[in-house]
Design a protein around this motif. Sequence first.
Motif, PDB file in Angstrom:
ATOM      1  N   UNK A 281       3.329  -0.253  -9.198  1.00 18.67           N
ATOM      2  CA  UNK A 281       2.470   0.533  -8.304  1.00 18.67           C
ATOM      3  C   UNK A 281       1.440  -0.377  -7.634  1.00 18.67           C
ATOM      4  N   UNK A 282       1.128  -0.070  -6.371  1.00 14.78           N
ATOM      5  CA  UNK A 282       0.118  -0.883  -5.684  1.00 14.78           C
ATOM      6  C   UNK A 282      -1.242  -0.193  -5.687  1.00 14.78           C
ATOM      7  N   UNK A 283      -1.272   1.093  -5.955  1.00 13.12           N
ATOM      8  CA  UNK A 283      -2.532   1.838  -6.008  1.00 13.12           C
ATOM      9  C   UNK A 283      -2.701   2.352  -7.439  1.00 13.12           C
ATOM     10  N   UNK A 284      -2.819   1.403  -8.378  1.00 10.84           N
ATOM     11  CA  UNK A 284      -2.667   1.732  -9.804  1.00 10.84           C
ATOM     12  C   UNK A 284      -3.688   2.739 -10.323  1.00 10.84           C
ATOM     13  N   UNK A 285      -4.928   2.674  -9.797  1.00  7.46           N
ATOM     14  CA  UNK A 285      -5.975   3.549 -10.322  1.00  7.46           C
ATOM     15  C   UNK A 285      -5.664   5.024 -10.079  1.00  7.46           C
ATOM     16  N   UNK A 286      -4.768   5.287  -9.148  1.00 10.70           N
ATOM     17  CA  UNK A 286      -4.475   6.667  -8.786  1.00 10.70           C
ATOM     18  C   UNK A 286      -3.206   7.173  -9.461  1.00 10.70           C
ATOM     19  N   UNK A 287      -2.732   6.453 -10.476  1.00 13.79           N
ATOM     20  CA  UNK A 287      -1.457   6.802 -11.099  1.00 13.79           C
ATOM     21  C   UNK A 287      -1.471   8.229 -11.657  1.00 13.79           C
ATOM     22  N   UNK A 288      -2.649   8.713 -12.095  1.00 15.67           N
ATOM     23  CA  UNK A 288      -2.748  10.062 -12.672  1.00 15.67           C
ATOM     24  C   UNK A 288      -2.375  11.143 -11.665  1.00 15.67           C
ATOM     25  N   UNK A 289      -2.428  10.798 -10.373  1.00 19.79           N
ATOM     26  CA  UNK A 289      -2.098  11.774  -9.343  1.00 19.79           C
ATOM     27  C   UNK A 289      -0.684  12.325  -9.492  1.00 19.79           C
ATOM     28  N   UNK A 290       0.186  11.510 -10.097  1.00 18.45           N
ATOM     29  CA  UNK A 290       1.576  11.923 -10.213  1.00 18.45           C
ATOM     30  C   UNK A 290       1.704  13.111 -11.167  1.00 18.45           C
ATOM     31  N   UNK A 291       0.739  13.237 -12.090  1.00 16.97           N
ATOM     32  CA  UNK A 291       0.795  14.322 -13.070  1.00 16.97           C
ATOM     33  C   UNK A 291      -0.167  15.461 -12.741  1.00 16.97           C
TER      34      UNK A 291
ATOM     35  N   UNK B 230      -5.635  -3.760   9.188  1.00 21.55           N
ATOM     36  CA  UNK B 230      -5.970  -5.072   8.618  1.00 21.55           C
ATOM     37  C   UNK B 230      -5.240  -6.221   9.311  1.00 21.55           C
ATOM     38  N   UNK B 231      -5.873  -7.350   9.291  1.00 25.98           N
ATOM     39  CA  UNK B 231      -5.316  -8.530   9.939  1.00 25.98           C
ATOM     40  C   UNK B 231      -3.943  -8.874   9.361  1.00 25.98           C
ATOM     41  N   UNK B 232      -2.980  -9.131  10.216  1.00 24.55           N
ATOM     42  CA  UNK B 232      -1.646  -9.485   9.742  1.00 24.55           C
ATOM     43  C   UNK B 232      -0.718  -8.289   9.597  1.00 24.55           C
ATOM     44  N   UNK B 233      -1.198  -7.089   9.908  1.00 26.34           N
ATOM     45  CA  UNK B 233      -0.374  -5.884   9.814  1.00 26.34           C
ATOM     46  C   UNK B 233      -0.317  -5.203  11.184  1.00 26.34           C
TER      47      UNK B 233
ATOM     48  N   UNK C 242      -2.160   8.730  -2.866  1.00 24.05           N
ATOM     49  CA  UNK C 242      -1.059   7.755  -2.884  1.00 24.05           C
ATOM     50  C   UNK C 242      -1.174   6.838  -4.098  1.00 24.05           C
ATOM     51  N   UNK C 243      -0.056   6.665  -4.825  1.00 18.22           N
ATOM     52  CA  UNK C 243      -0.079   5.777  -5.991  1.00 18.22           C
ATOM     53  C   UNK C 243       0.562   4.429  -5.663  1.00 18.22           C
ATOM     54  N   UNK C 244       1.136   4.306  -4.474  1.00 17.23           N
ATOM     55  CA  UNK C 244       1.730   3.028  -4.081  1.00 17.23           C
ATOM     56  C   UNK C 244       3.071   2.755  -4.738  1.00 17.23           C
TER      57      UNK C 244
ATOM     58  N   UNK D  19      -5.522  -2.586   0.475  1.00 21.01           N
ATOM     59  CA  UNK D  19      -6.260  -1.844  -0.559  1.00 21.01           C
ATOM     60  C   UNK D  19      -5.329  -1.101  -1.509  1.00 21.01           C
ATOM     61  N   UNK D  20      -4.024  -1.135  -1.272  1.00 15.56           N
ATOM     62  CA  UNK D  20      -3.092  -0.583  -2.254  1.00 15.56           C
ATOM     63  C   UNK D  20      -2.311   0.626  -1.796  1.00 15.56           C
TER      64      UNK D  20
END
Lengths: 332, 179
Positions: free
Chosen positions: A81-91, B30-33, B91-93, B111-112
Amino acid sequence: MLEITSSRHNPLIDPVLAVWSWEIPLYLFVGGVVAGMMVLAGIAMLRIARGEDSRSFFSLQTPLLAFMLLNAGMGALFLDLTHKLYVWRIYTTFQITSPMSWGSWVLLLVYAVLLVSALIRLPDVWPWLGRRVPKLQQLSAAIIGHPGRMTALGWTNIVLGVGIGIYTGILLNTMVARPLWNSAILGPLFLFSGLSAGAAMMHIASVLLPGDRPAPQGMIGGAIAAMIQPLGPKPPERNTVNALIRADVFFLMVELILLGLLLANLLMSSASHIEAAALITAGPMQSTSGASSSPPACCCRSRCRGWSSRTGFRTPSCRRCWCWSAATRCAG
Amino acid sequence: MPRFGMVIDTRKCVGCMDCVVACQTENDVPNGYCRDWITTEVRGDYPTLALEIRSERCNHCDNPPCVSCCPTGASHVEEFGKTVQVTKEKCIGCKACIASCPYGARYVHPKGYIDKCTFCDHRTREGLDPACVSVCPTHCMHFGDLDDPKSKVSELLRTEKYHTIMPEAGTKPRVFYLI
């Protein structure tokens, strides 16, 4: 189509789509193995409920090893995951159209059921812990000694194992942009490859068993014995191992048939699917698309194609001289 | 409620990338996107060549695979304009939407969370055109309500020849290219 140039330059998207690194492939493998082992563990539990030896190697070690692998797999999923802090959103939600949402909830159930399945085996494989935590011993005895509860737990394991084995295939199936994955056959294919891998995992564990050497009983030795398969308290029976091999051969045969069906499904579908099938049959450099215009000659005078974004794989190199950016040179 | 769409005249587009710069400035990309980009496609054999320049972006599809695969509902169809938007707090990414999009329109923001073209939701709510449309020096981009038969985009789609990108993916894209 001759030449496509794009000013897009987004990381992970260009020049080749690479959003999922090692984490997702690792989970797909481990998740498949866990699914297979859950089904096998469920079968072992049903056999115990029918009165078989509850301390046999097969029934003891399958849930334990599956639980450890599940932790590794879910850890990999989290790392992806790239937005790890928001993982709880899935539940906090359930999205009926999203296989990933289904899978997340099933994974939660799988975690709980495998945890119980592994915990009730711990006092047997790690006697030290069983002596220290009488509650665990009571829980173990209450479930294993009760055929009805054991049957229920066994069937839960089998149903959830099938669910977790199929969902990853359906997840890839819904990726509209990737024709190679666009087949519901991926579901059963993943399930049977998982069953095969699970049976193979148990087979490896049983082969590594050091014969009739007694398992360590103390705190540290017992813990290691509980963690590592080969040091289980009893060696596996010969007929269990043979049954595992027979089951594995059956699973592999079904898997091969499903692979053939997958290929047939792709090859007899739309042009984009046929092109995707060529990734398996001919490799990424082979062009099968009936391009409206004939591809131009490269610097080495061979005919080459630009790249295909439909299959998700770009092949910007010439098939004969392997020069990169052949598409650009062709146009020049 | 409107159902926004975009019509881009490839015969007028010169690929100046003003739309790209305007988008990056307006949306603080963001720069590069980039949320939109220029694709140049050459077809045919020399000397009979055809060139098409397209300003591409999220197609805000009528059948968006990125929305149906999202496990948290972060990727959703906005009521206003029926555009596809991402709620970054949900969004969890997991990047399932990126893998499911045939157009490569999405990217992972530094930022993820996952980011993409919004059809300038904040501008269209005030009745303005998206930033890219408003700056186009050749006036080759048109934006409006596809459900309104009197809108410029509906009129163009009625009277002109057009194509969409990868219609075979079945996503029903809402960015149309006049040819």
